[in-house]
Structure formats: C-alpha cells, structure tokens
Design a protein around this motif. Structure first.
Motif, PDB file in Angstrom:
ATOM      1  N   VAL B 242       0.647  -1.248   0.131  1.00 41.13           N
ATOM      2  CA  VAL B 242      -0.093   0.092   0.035  1.00 41.13           C
ATOM      3  C   VAL B 242       0.911   1.157   0.064  1.00 41.13           C
ATOM      4  CG1 VAL B 242      -1.698   1.140   1.284  1.00 41.13           C
ATOM      5  CG2 VAL B 242      -2.023  -1.088   1.177  1.00 41.13           C
ATOM      6  N   TRP B 243       2.203   1.188   0.891  1.00 44.95           N
ATOM      7  CA  TRP B 243       2.832   2.360   0.885  1.00 44.95           C
ATOM      8  C   TRP B 243       3.416   2.641  -0.583  1.00 44.95           C
ATOM      9  CZ3 TRP B 243       4.625   6.283   3.976  1.00 44.95           C
ATOM     10  CH2 TRP B 243       4.411   6.324   5.056  1.00 44.95           C
ATOM     11  N   THR B 244       3.821   1.452  -1.372  1.00 45.28           N
ATOM     12  CA  THR B 244       4.234   1.633  -2.726  1.00 45.28           C
ATOM     13  C   THR B 244       3.106   2.295  -3.588  1.00 45.28           C
ATOM     14  OG1 THR B 244       5.483  -0.560  -2.308  1.00 45.28           O
ATOM     15  CG2 THR B 244       5.282   0.250  -4.431  1.00 45.28           C
ATOM     16  N   ALA B 245       1.828   1.854  -3.438  1.00 43.95           N
ATOM     17  CA  ALA B 245       0.851   2.635  -4.369  1.00 43.95           C
ATOM     18  C   ALA B 245       0.996   4.176  -3.863  1.00 43.95           C
ATOM     19  CB  ALA B 245      -0.366   1.666  -3.940  1.00 43.95           C
ATOM     20  N   LEU B 246       0.770   4.185  -2.541  1.00 44.76           N
ATOM     21  CA  LEU B 246       0.828   5.455  -2.203  1.00 44.76           C
ATOM     22  C   LEU B 246       2.056   6.483  -2.735  1.00 44.76           C
ATOM     23  CD1 LEU B 246      -0.483   7.785  -0.078  1.00 44.76           C
ATOM     24  CD2 LEU B 246       1.464   7.326   1.298  1.00 44.76           C
ATOM     25  N   LEU B 247       3.307   5.988  -2.755  1.00 42.81           N
ATOM     26  CA  LEU B 247       4.557   6.706  -3.170  1.00 42.81           C
ATOM     27  C   LEU B 247       4.408   6.859  -4.460  1.00 42.81           C
ATOM     28  CD1 LEU B 247       6.975   5.542  -0.364  1.00 42.81           C
ATOM     29  CD2 LEU B 247       5.565   7.760  -0.552  1.00 42.81           C
ATOM     30  N   LEU B 248       3.983   5.912  -5.279  1.00 38.81           N
ATOM     31  CA  LEU B 248       4.036   5.869  -6.734  1.00 38.81           C
ATOM     32  C   LEU B 248       3.018   6.929  -7.002  1.00 38.81           C
ATOM     33  CD1 LEU B 248       4.971   4.161  -8.990  1.00 38.81           C
ATOM     34  CD2 LEU B 248       2.604   2.929  -9.059  1.00 38.81           C
ATOM     35  N   GLY B 249       1.899   7.223  -6.678  1.00 38.63           N
ATOM     36  CA  GLY B 249       0.853   8.122  -7.069  1.00 38.63           C
ATOM     37  C   GLY B 249       1.317   9.597  -6.680  1.00 38.63           C
ATOM     38  N   GLY B 250       1.774   9.689  -5.381  1.00 44.61           N
ATOM     39  CA  GLY B 250       2.299  11.129  -4.550  1.00 44.61           C
ATOM     40  C   GLY B 250       1.451  10.961  -3.438  1.00 44.61           C
ATOM     41  N   ALA B 251       2.273  11.018  -2.260  1.00 42.81           N
ATOM     42  CA  ALA B 251       1.876  10.865  -0.960  1.00 42.81           C
ATOM     43  C   ALA B 251       0.754  12.134  -0.596  1.00 42.81           C
ATOM     44  CB  ALA B 251       2.884  10.864   0.019  1.00 42.81           C
ATOM     45  N   ALA B 252       1.137  13.061  -1.063  1.00 38.36           N
ATOM     46  CA  ALA B 252       0.517  14.527  -0.639  1.00 38.36           C
ATOM     47  C   ALA B 252      -0.481  14.835  -1.671  1.00 38.36           C
ATOM     48  CB  ALA B 252       1.451  15.618  -0.165  1.00 38.36           C
ATOM     49  N   VAL B 254      -4.671  13.646  -3.557  1.00 35.04           N
ATOM     50  CA  VAL B 254      -5.663  12.919  -3.429  1.00 35.04           C
ATOM     51  C   VAL B 254      -6.073  11.680  -4.357  1.00 35.04           C
ATOM     52  CG1 VAL B 254      -8.413  12.706  -3.460  1.00 35.04           C
ATOM     53  CG2 VAL B 254      -6.942  14.564  -2.029  1.00 35.04           C
ATOM     54  N   PHE B 255      -5.701  12.093  -5.689  1.00 38.87           N
ATOM     55  CA  PHE B 255      -5.860  11.469  -6.708  1.00 38.87           C
ATOM     56  C   PHE B 255      -4.516  10.331  -6.784  1.00 38.87           C
ATOM     57  CE2 PHE B 255      -8.689  14.729  -7.489  1.00 38.87           C
ATOM     58  CZ  PHE B 255      -9.982  13.880  -7.716  1.00 38.87           C
ATOM     59  N   GLY B 256      -3.420  10.892  -6.641  1.00 38.98           N
ATOM     60  CA  GLY B 256      -2.220  10.083  -6.554  1.00 38.98           C
ATOM     61  C   GLY B 256      -2.356   8.547  -6.005  1.00 38.98           C
ATOM     62  N   PRO B 257      -3.067   8.555  -4.812  1.00 33.27           N
ATOM     63  CA  PRO B 257      -2.968   7.057  -4.094  1.00 33.27           C
ATOM     64  C   PRO B 257      -3.843   6.344  -5.213  1.00 33.27           C
ATOM     65  CG  PRO B 257      -3.392   8.691  -2.398  1.00 33.27           C
ATOM     66  CD  PRO B 257      -3.136   9.359  -3.717  1.00 33.27           C
ATOM     67  N   VAL B 258      -4.916   6.891  -5.711  1.00 34.27           N
ATOM     68  CA  VAL B 258      -5.843   6.082  -6.371  1.00 34.27           C
ATOM     69  C   VAL B 258      -5.183   5.673  -7.790  1.00 34.27           C
ATOM     70  CG1 VAL B 258      -8.029   5.871  -7.690  1.00 34.27           C
ATOM     71  CG2 VAL B 258      -7.990   7.049  -5.302  1.00 34.27           C
ATOM     72  N   LEU B 259      -4.615   6.384  -8.230  1.00 35.53           N
ATOM     73  CA  LEU B 259      -3.476   5.944  -9.407  1.00 35.53           C
ATOM     74  C   LEU B 259      -2.649   5.318  -9.191  1.00 35.53           C
ATOM     75  CD1 LEU B 259      -2.834   6.873 -12.567  1.00 35.53           C
ATOM     76  CD2 LEU B 259      -1.386   8.645 -11.454  1.00 35.53           C
ATOM     77  N   GLY B 260      -1.894   5.286  -8.006  1.00 29.90           N
ATOM     78  CA  GLY B 260      -0.953   4.503  -7.724  1.00 29.90           C
ATOM     79  C   GLY B 260      -1.288   3.045  -7.298  1.00 29.90           C
ATOM     80  N   ALA B 261      -2.623   2.922  -6.839  1.00 28.36           N
ATOM     81  CA  ALA B 261      -3.154   1.406  -6.574  1.00 28.36           C
ATOM     82  C   ALA B 261      -3.444   1.016  -7.948  1.00 28.36           C
ATOM     83  CB  ALA B 261      -4.355   1.574  -5.674  1.00 28.36           C
TER      84      ALA B 261
END
Ligand SMILES: Nc1ncnc2c1ncn2[C@@H]1O[C@H](COP(=O)(O)OP(=O)(O)OP(=O)(O)O)[C@@H](O)[C@H]1O
Ligand SMILES: [Mg+2]
Lengths: 302, 326
Positions: B242-252, B254-261
C-alpha cells in the motif's frame, strides 16, 4: 563597514515610564503587570537553567529580556508559553494561573511567541502560513470544514488581513511561494507576521533581529514599536544592546538562570552586576560595543 | 506467448476489488502520512479490522451486511484511539514502531487458535455473503464488455467499491482544501509552530489518524466483499504494498494514491502473467515458472526504492516540493 546601530536614529524612541513601584531591584513590583512569576525553576539534570524568584512583566510596554548565552532566556520563554514545564513555581498571565495549561491554550489566551530557531512551515505558501495564524475560523473544525459555505466569508476576511500584514513586512510579493524558499531573515519576518495574525495581547519574540539585515532591522524595530502603539505588550530577547536601548521601556537581565537586574535600559547598563555578567574581565569596555553589531574601536582610541 | 490472455488479465487489474481496496487504504495513508505527517506502518492492521469486523459481525452476531460495515468502522475508530492516545504525543517515528507492532499483534490475534470459533484461525472466514448478495439490485446476468465482463454479484461489489472510493476521495479533497486541511499540513511541517498559534495539535492528529484509519478499514471491507477473509493477506508486506501504491502516485495528493493503486495492480497482473510465460517460452533462463511469479515482488521492492530515491513526490506530486530537501 558601517554598523547597523549607527543607522538607528540618534534619539531612542519615546519610552513608557513609571512602570515600577518602589526602588528598582530584581523582582520589583510593577504598576500593571501582565505576567507575574514566583519561584519558577527548571533544572536540566544538574544544571539550573532557570531559577526566578519573582518577576513581573509590565503591561502595554516593551520589555527586553537580555543576558549572555545560556542564561536561560529561551527556557524561560518555553516555561511561560507552556512548551516546557517548570520543576517548581507559579506564574500567571493577565490574572489567570498558567500552571499546567497546554501551549495551544496559552496561545489562545493571547500570549503568542516566536522561536529562536525560526519555524516557518516550509511546504506551505507564505500566505497559507499567515492564514494559519488566524483565530476563529470555523472551517478549522472537522465538522464545518467540509461545508465551504460555512467558512468562505471568514476566509476572505482572513486573507485580506494577511495580505495587509504581509505588505507591512514587505513579503507581499512572496505570498504564493513556499515558505521554504524564503531567506533566513525573511522567515523571521514571516514568523512574526504570522504571530500577529492571532491578534495577540502579549507578543513574545525570541531574538527577532538575529540574522536580519541592518536596513530591515530598522523597519523591524518600527514594527515592534507599532505593536506597543496598538496596545500590545511585547517581551523580546535580544543580544544587541543598541537595539535594546533604542526600543525597550524596561530591561530584565538574566544570568545563569536568575534575574540579576532590571530597570530602564540606560540604568541597567550601568549596573555592575550586568557588566559583570556580560563582560567578566573586559570591564572597561562599553556594553554596547561588545554586544552590538559594531566594529570594536582600535585600542586607545576610546 | 499468449499475449491476448496476458493483456486481458492485465486489463482486469484496472478495475478489481483488490485495486479499489488498495486505493482506499492508500487514501488513508495519504491522510496519515502525506498530509498529517503521521508515519503509519500498520495500515494492514486497519484493513484487517475492516475485513474481520465485517465478517465476524455477520457470522458470529448475525448482523446484516451494512451493520457489519458500521461495526468495522466503529472498530477502526477505537483502534485509532487506542494507538493514538499513548503515541501521538511522542515524536513521529514512535508512531511508526507502534503501528507496525499493533498490526502484527492484531494479525496474530486473528490467527491464533484460541479464538478459532470466531476468527477461523488459519482458515480465515468465508460464507458471510447471503445478506450482501440478497441486497444486490442487479438481476442475474453478465455485464460489461471484453476483459471487463462481470456477473451480477461482481458488478454489485465493484459498484459499491467505486461509490465508496469516490466518496472517500471527494471527502479527502474537501477536507484538504479547507482550513482544517491547512492546520493538518501545518502540523506535518512543524507541530510546535502550529501549537504556538493556538491549535490543539493532539486533537488534529487524532482526527487525521481516525479518518485515515476509517479509509483503511473500508479498504479491508472491499477486499473481503467478493470472497473470503484470509489471515495470510493482512501481513506486513501488505502494508508495504500500500505504501508503494501511495508513493507511486504521490503521498500528498488525493488522486495520486488512487492512480498508484491502479498502476500497482495493473503491473502486478501483467508481471504475474508475463513472467511465467517468459519462462515457459524459454526467454527467461535458470528459473522455474513458480519462481518467476515471485520475481514480481522483488521488482516491487526495487521499484519502491527507485521511486523514493528519484521521484519522492510521486507521479502526481508537486515538482516544486522536490526542490526543498527537508
Ligand atoms: N532541553 C535541554 N536539555 C538540557 N539542557 C538544556 C536544554 N535547554 C536548555 N538547556 C540548558 O539550559 C541553559 C539555558 O539555555 P537557554 O536556551 O534558555 O539559553 P538562552 O539564554 O536562550 O541562550 P541564547 O542567548 O544562547 O539563546 C543552557 O545552559 C542550556 O545548555
Ligand atoms: Mg535563546
């Protein structure tokens, strides 16, 4: 190089007088104290950082807290603002006891401080930094925050106020930059401006002039004097005695955790206890020369 | 190589309960870490609470499916309080240690034989679907097209997952654009400065912990909706995925985590299909096809490292933020 202090207008600003009652001595009572401390002490291991028997800070005046490095000035600031807890003692602000009151409540009561090591919120813009200081924004409550119509109007108000303050501090052109991009001196200014956003009653500045260039020092001094005009009380820590002399109505001198002297600037600086605390062996030198940002005159010229 | 199967399986990774579960959990982490600066390494624990809370309320207490969801949410709030009260006053890294430990304790509690009647121990839980499926408004049949063809039960799960995800993302967006969000970001930068301005930092951090925790447990529920609760899922490596998905999209963001997942699962689906085929067609030498499918986890680790080193702000993160090393 010409010194910053040389640029100060020859005459110090008009001083507020008649602040104390009775003969001047450490712990002298004040006519109208805003802060009163009794037996406040703080030890770090074996080191007594602060040990203040009695001290009163006068309301509506500018008080300077001076003393050599390690005298306990910052520690006293921390104790007064709830960022640290004393081992003993009682102290009150505007008649309310502050013992055990957490830092954020102290700030809400109108006693706002800045830090010696500046705390700009780096990844917030300058304007966001300022807005964060504002009081009474309902939108800061979780329940209200998701309904913008409940806080938009107030936000507008806050923004106007913030922009006005930023203009005063010559930071208005930087408003959309991250605070991280500001220079050290600009951060000092931002921190002070941000503190003013809270409409404080008492402003506590820990070395506000450190790292600020001479030209800006001048306008900063004006800002501090303006605070007094607007009815605020100012307590500030400063090492440059020329500046202290210039704006402080009252000076409290600490050394090794104790208040060793207090009084109006000119009188305090003649006090042997103060000269001793600062100068040790160089007792023939003028205090302003050692502590001010001034090049020492060549020996013999004086 | 059967490219059509590979591509079709990869395409399914785009829209699956697992993708949405990750997106929700990563949103929770964005709240915790990206915005509030809280280092939560126990997101798997929050997801486990969601999944187990849902399944246990239905199986053991005979609740309806929506009551199960409510129970899970309440449980995750309690878990946040339990974690936060002792640790939020401490320095940030202590929270990281406590959360990782708490998630492990939780997992072992669910795994131990002592509570086998309730938790199913190593077998996990299943067969809690009646109430949920009875509420399905979609009549029997197939929906969608191409690789995205689903039966009515799968569609029901996906729709609910999407709605939940949309609500959570929208909520987070509103929160972070508000003055509340400003205080939260201020706390991330320097909590003493925010304290000095009269904000109750502890309360804000607790609120952030609870909100992110609720998102995480919703993720756990969505994960459990289609089939079963398996204790092998809620391990520490889930947290790091989940951290990977978060950092991939952008931690700070809102849409980054979704894109990362989404990227995480599409890549996972792609690699888990393509690697074994590469082996069987002799392109990848020296390893068996079982080994090949675990290589993807190594690749995830390498990817995470490269990401943190070369693009710490993530795909959607603000480039300007990179200029300032903290
Ligand atoms: N957290 C701490 N732990 C241990 N000792 C401390 C701590 N904070 C301050 N001290 C000690 O307490 C004494 C007073 O420190 P303080 O920071 O109050 O000095 P100061 O008067 O502000 O000095 P300066 O003018 O250099 O800022 C120093 O001797 C310092 O070493
Ligand atoms: Mg100091």
């Amino acid at each position: 190089m010409s010194s910053s202090s040389a640029k100060l207008p020859g005459k110090p600003a008009a001083k507020t007088i008649g602040l104390h009652v009775g003969t001047i001595r450490p712990g002298v009572p004040k006519v109208d104290p805003i802060i009163t401390m009794d037996n406040v002490s703080r030890k770090f291991g074996g080191l007594v950082a602060v040990d203040v028997e009695h001290l009163e800070i006068p309301r509506g005046a500018i008080t300077a807290l001076i003393g050599p490095n390690g005298a306990g000035k910052t520690t006293l600031f921390n104790l007064l603002t709830g960022f640290d807890k004393p081992d003993t003692g009682t102290w009150n602000f505007a008649g309310k006891s502050l013992a055990g009151i957490p830092a954020f409540k102290v700030a809400q009561m109108g006693q706002v401080r800045t830090f010696q090591l500046t705390k700009a919120l780096s990844l917030l813009t300058v304007l966001q930094n300022m807005k964060l200081g504002a009081k009474d924004q309902r939108g800061e409550k979780l329940m209200f925050s998701i309904f913008p119509f409940l806080w938009k109007a107030k936000e507008q108000e806050i923004e106007e106020k913030a922009l006005e303050l930023l203009k005063r501090f010559k930071l208005d052109t930087k408003k959309d930059d991250f605070a991280a991009s500001l220079s050290g001196g600009q951060r000092k200014l931002l921190e002070m401006a941000r503190a003013l956003m809270t409409d404080p009653v008492l402003v506590m500045l820990d070395e506000p002039m450190a790292g600020v260039n001479p030209a800006l020092t001048q306008s900063l001094l004006e800002h501090v004097l303006n605070l007094k005009k607007e009815g605020m009380t100012v307590l500030f820590v400063e090492h440059d005695m020329h500046m202290v002399r210039h704006i402080a109505d009252w000076v409290v001198v600490m050394a090794e955790g104790r208040v060793v002297a207090e009084g109006p600037a000119d009188e305090v600086m003649k006090n042997p206890a103060v000269i001793d605390a600062y100068l040790g062996s160089h007792q023939d030198t003028d205090l302003g020369t050692v502590t001010g940002r001034i090049t020492l005159p060549p020996k013999g010229k004086k | 190589m059967d490219w059509s199967a590979i591509l079709s399986n990869t395409a399914q990774g785009l829209l699956s309960p697992a993708t949405m579960a990750f997106a929700l959990a990563a949103l929770g982490l964005a709240m915790h870490f990206g915005f509030a600066g809280l280092l939560n390494f126990g997101i798997a624990g929050f997801m486990a609470i969601g999944a187990y809370g849902y399944a246990i309320s239905i199986l053991t207490f005979g609740f309806e499916w929506w009551q199960g969801i409510l129970v899970s949410l309440v449980a995750s709030v309690l878990f946040s309080l339990l974690l936060g009260i002792p640790t939020l006053r401490l320095r940030g890294d202590y929270l990281a240690i406590v959360t990782i430990a708490a998630a492990e304790i939780l997992r072992l509690l669910f795994l131990t034989n002592a509570f086998v009647d309730v938790t199913g121990s190593a077998d996990g839980l299943s067969g809690y679907h009646n109430s949920f499926r009875a509420a399905n408004p979609f009549p029997e049949g197939d929906y969608g097209f191409g690789p995205w063809t689903y039966n009515n039960i799968e569609v029901w799960v996906l729709i609910l997952g999407l709605i939940t995800l949309a609500i959570c993302a929208f909520l987070l967006l509103l929160l972070m654009k508000s003055p509340w969000g400003r205080v939260i970001k201020g706390i991330r930068e320097d909590e003493d400065a925010v304290r000095a301005l009269g904000k109750n930092v502890f309360a804000y951090k607790m609120q952030a912990l609870i909100i992110g925790g609720v998102f995480g447990s919703l993720g756990g529920i969505v994960y459990a909706l289609p089939s079963a609760v398996n204790p092998g899922v809620y391990v520490t490596s889930l947290t790091f995925f989940v951290w990977t998905a978060l950092l991939l999209g952008g931690a700070a963001t809102v849409f980054g985590p979704v894109l990362g997942a989404v990227i995480f699962w599409v890549l996972q689906a792609f690699l888990s299909n393509v690697l074994p085929q590469l082996v069987s067609s002799g392109i990848l030498p020296f390893i068996s096809s079982i080994q090949a499918s675990t290589i993807r986890f190594i690749l995830v680790g390498v990817g995470l490292m490269l990401l943190v080193i070369y693009r710490p702000q993530g795909i959607l993160g603000d480039k300007k933020e990179l200029t300032f090393v903290k």
